[in-house]
Write a protein that holds these residues in place. Structure first.
Motif, mmCIF file in Angstrom:
data_model
loop_
_atom_site.group_PDB
_atom_site.id
_atom_site.type_symbol
_atom_site.label_atom_id
_atom_site.label_comp_id
_atom_site.label_asym_id
_atom_site.label_seq_id
_atom_site.Cartn_x
_atom_site.Cartn_y
_atom_site.Cartn_z
ATOM 1 N N ASP A 177 -118.498 76.645 -15.405
ATOM 2 C CA ASP A 177 -118.678 77.008 -13.991
ATOM 3 C C ASP A 177 -118.040 78.365 -13.677
ATOM 4 O OD1 ASP A 177 -115.993 76.435 -14.078
ATOM 5 O OD2 ASP A 177 -116.011 74.957 -12.460
ATOM 6 N N SER A 179 -114.903 79.103 -13.978
ATOM 7 C CA SER A 179 -113.469 78.998 -13.683
ATOM 8 C C SER A 179 -112.672 79.263 -14.952
ATOM 9 C CB SER A 179 -113.132 77.625 -13.103
ATOM 10 O OG SER A 179 -113.359 76.610 -14.060
ATOM 11 N N PRO B 448 -107.958 75.111 -10.438
ATOM 12 C CA PRO B 448 -109.269 74.503 -10.211
ATOM 13 C C PRO B 448 -109.968 74.081 -11.504
ATOM 14 C CG PRO B 448 -109.032 76.491 -8.883
ATOM 15 C CD PRO B 448 -107.842 76.427 -9.783
ATOM 16 N N MET B 452 -111.297 70.367 -12.056
ATOM 17 C CA MET B 452 -112.723 70.169 -12.307
ATOM 18 C C MET B 452 -112.912 69.326 -13.550
ATOM 19 S SD MET B 452 -115.433 71.123 -14.392
ATOM 20 C CE MET B 452 -115.156 72.729 -15.173
ATOM 21 N N SER B 455 -111.780 65.556 -13.063
ATOM 22 C CA SER B 455 -112.719 64.736 -12.297
ATOM 23 C C SER B 455 -114.051 64.579 -13.015
ATOM 24 C CB SER B 455 -112.944 65.353 -10.913
ATOM 25 O OG SER B 455 -111.748 65.335 -10.184
ATOM 26 N N ALA B 456 -114.520 65.657 -13.653
ATOM 27 C CA ALA B 456 -115.829 65.599 -14.315
ATOM 28 C C ALA B 456 -115.793 64.634 -15.495
ATOM 29 C CB ALA B 456 -116.246 66.993 -14.780
ATOM 30 N N GLU B 479 -109.297 64.146 -2.680
ATOM 31 C CA GLU B 479 -109.458 65.594 -2.757
ATOM 32 C C GLU B 479 -109.667 66.205 -1.376
ATOM 33 O OE1 GLU B 479 -111.585 67.067 -6.648
ATOM 34 O OE2 GLU B 479 -112.511 65.228 -5.922
#
Lengths: 482, 482
Positions: A177, A179, B448, B452, B455-456, B479
């Motif tokens: 993504d 990031s 982040p 990410m 959670s993913a 969140e």
């Protein structure tokens, strides 16, 4: 798949400038084929970002246009892991311009190196500070830090300090993504959930683009002793290893097993080589003990005492210790030339496999027997990293085999070898990874839980499958294939 | 969330039988609250499967009825990681009946233990075979293998052999879809893609139920030397550590730093304790050297020489070596009683944090200064595993503080401490994990990319969020919270 959008190419050209972007076919050509010439791909552009910000921008742009990216370091994958797809849909993302060593701390024993640093250059840079990066391998003149981390590279020197996984203390990476994962700080204890570092090590560039790594350094080697030992069998070799581990565990730098037929191929095909021992022996062991601490026992006297004990206990047939650095190099050359000697001899199918260390001697003998029995005329050599439970299991063509034997026999013999490995509780890829070459075999043999996790994690982190497509992770169509 | 479906409970009761299923409130009660009494939950049933097949069946049934499961071992989490949600929606899945040691191999240095094996029992079982499992901690009488692996547990003895992550060679686990991950075989090299073992270590039971682990064993300790050393500062302590690492790196079993005020609390509150050194020192170090090999230098003479060198080089103020096992135990008791002494002294906010080892001395002093300056009257002690870059950073209430000081001051002071940790490139959870207690802080502070990925991956492997809900991974609602 479609060709990359011209608008994307235009934006990438402007982002990266002439040093970081080329569509010159001649410049791109060497990066379209793997170094062994087995896999051929195509790509209209070679992207060479200068820093991690540019990498992030490239990843974001590629995502915007749904353009796949194939990360490349030294392009020395053994399994086609860095060769782009043949349809030209993907762009090559080379990390080679990112070749700075950001810092070296002798006190902490840490070097922070960018993804494009070549292994041999890393060795030199830290050696100038009296330190050593302990992992090395044949492709050290081309392999880069990013590729080494992404493939969890091994080699002949992992017994003491481990593979890249153990040596990688921190990672900086750009996720799909765009990031940035900032994990360079080497924290010895960190329990904030799923270990992203360990997930990226060995992920073959399918989950993120590694842009830099913090790597463990160890003190430079003061001196070493290299021995060549004749043994009866892999079982005796393993007993010898246990003896040495028990008394000099922290000093063992390498422990390699070489069968008589591999040694004779080397002596026949590699000029200037000669056998270290006078008599004939069915198996040989190459062992290296090192020391970094002047207060520790000298490796030569340590090895001498160990080999005397081994002879007394009947754990070897004969043994010799190199009397000079030149002779030590000559011993290692015998081991390191096996692959080259085999190529000179004729076609062979190579399998990079592992089983639990304690089961390796049985496996080496019984698997070789079964393959020889089933395919009359073939020869089998299993040699390499016995101490890691990892050998290179090579099946050589019969003397009268046609030149295309590899192509015709491979699809029958290799799955047979892999079945034997799985039955022994082992891995069909010990150190080379899956790439393109072992994709179908991994899908055939991995247990459902492992495949579920592989596909689910890939889909979660890289939902568009844009990073290194066609490597390691089966696409839905691969899974549906028979 | 809704209460568990009675039909599900009925099917679970039939599956597990009376030994494996209970709804008895008295039996369940102790498992509804964490051992420190900070977190309170509820559950209508306690499930205790006898083997991994039963675990798989429980996971599949729970999935069918969308019932959350909270895995539990010894229920000794420091962060509420094993306490069920308060709404009674979840079932407790206890692994304590799975307490078999499946095999011990001294040759390979591997024990295969089921998830419910209690750490102290593991120590005893391998000691009978002349081996040692090197990790230990205060809760060893209750902590289980499954919990230790799931939380990547640490302790005071990780300097030499690492945390649970380094000691866990293989894992068997049931994934949320009921499939079994068969990863017990300890392969030293295995490059078949994403490392599921490393993903499950430290995942706090949110990605799968660990049912067994292959753990590394090391030779039993032959003898040890324990020293107590007065130093000027954490900086001097770190220099002392580097000296010892340089000359006896493979022998260091523990290296703990203790400030003067922590020591004086222990001397005041813990009966039968006395200071090892005569004078006053601002900081103290406890060091332990061990040997397993009779041919190695005796730890006592090794430590004596090292401390003589340290005194000569000005790296310590005074030092003593325990002259008996009883005295060695007494030195360790001083270190191990700090927490208890603090509790006897009054309310304190405890922070289990890490920063890079080289930055720890600066952090210990500057962070303590800033907290003391900002909150007049509080005391700060940072003590513990200096060699791991991990200290317990405790902020003690002012003398006149009300009993509810922790509750009132915590929400201000703890985030402040965590901000300082993040600024120093560190982790807000070094060894205790995230659980419920640090969930919001981790969401606030993690970058982040890390969130990410967290959670993913959770959504990919456990899409219904049924395994240990409310721990480690923020739900969408968490969140969104400020």
């Amino acid at each position: 798949m479609t060709a990359p959008d011209p608008q994307l190419l235009d934006r990438l050209a402007r982002l990266l400038g002439p040093k970081g972007y080329t569509t010159d076919r001649e410049v791109i050509a060497p990066w379209l084929t793997d170094w062994r010439g087995r896999f051929h791909g195509d790509s209209v552009a070679l992207l060479s970002p200068a820093d991690s910000e540019e990498v992030a921008a490239v990843v974001r742009l590629a995502g915007e246009y749904n353009a796949p990216l194939v990360p490349q370091g030294g392009n020395s994958s053994m399994v086609g892991g860095a060769t782009p797809p043949a349809d030209g849909s993907a762009l090559i993302l080379s990390l080679r311009r990112m070749n700075r060593i950001r810092s070296i701390s002798s006190d902490d024993g840490v070097v922070v190196a960018e993804a494009g640093v070549i292994l041999a250059n890393l060795h030199d840079a830290v050696a100038q500070r009296g330190m050593r990066f302990p992992l090395t391998l044949g492709g050290k003149g081309s392999a880069t830090v990013g590729g080494l981390v992404s493939t969890n590279a091994g080699g002949t020197q992992v017994l003491r300090f481990g593979t890249m996984r153990a040596l990688t203390l921190g990672i900086e990476a750009i996720l799909p993504d765009g990031s940035r994962f900032d994990g360079l700080n080497p924290l010895k204890k960190d329990n904030r959930g799923y270990d992203i570092r360990h997930l990226l090590v060995g992920a073959e560039g399918t989950l993120g683009i590694i842009t830099a790594a913090s790597l463990r350094l160890v003190p430079a080697i003061l001196d070493r002793a290299v021995g060549w030992i004749g043994v009866d069998s892999p079982h005796q070799a393993l007993k010898l290893l246990r003896l040495i581990e028990g008394r000099a565990g922290d000093a063992i730098e390498g422990f390699e097993i070489v069968p008589a037929d591999s040694l004779s191929l080397v002596l026949r095909h590699i000029p200037g080589t000669r056998a270290p021992l006078a008599g004939e022996h069915p198996w040989h062991v190459l062992v290296e003990l090192d020391r970094s601490d002047p207060a520790a026992e000298a490796p030569a006297s340590q090895l001498e005492a160990l080999l005397a004990a081994a002879l007394a206990e009947g754990l070897c047939r004969d043994a010799t210790i190199a009397v000079s650095e030149a002779q030590a190099e000559a011993f290692w050359k015998l081991r390191d030339s096996i692959s080259e000697a085999e190529r000179a001899n004729g076609p062979a199918l190579q399998h990079d496999i592992s089983v639990p260390v304690s089961g390796m001697p049985d496996f080496m003998l019984s698997a070789a027997d079964e393959i020889r029995r089933t395919y009359p005329g073939v020869s089998v050599s299993a040699y390499g990293h016995l101490g890691d439970g990892n050998v290179h299991f090579h099946v050589r063509a019969p003397d009268d085999a046609p030149t295309e034997w590899q192509t015709s026999a491979g699809p029958t013999i290799s799955p047979h070898v892999h079945d034997l490995v799985v039955a022994a509780g082992g891995s069909i890829s010990a150190e080379h990874g899956i790439g393109q070459m072992k994709l179908a075999e991994n899908v055939r043999l991995a247990d459902p839980a492992r495949l579920m996790a592989l596909s689910a994690i890939k889909a979660a982190i890289d939902p568009k499958h844009l990073l290194n497509p066609g490597k390691l992770v089966p696409l839905a169509t691969d899974e549906a294939a028979p």
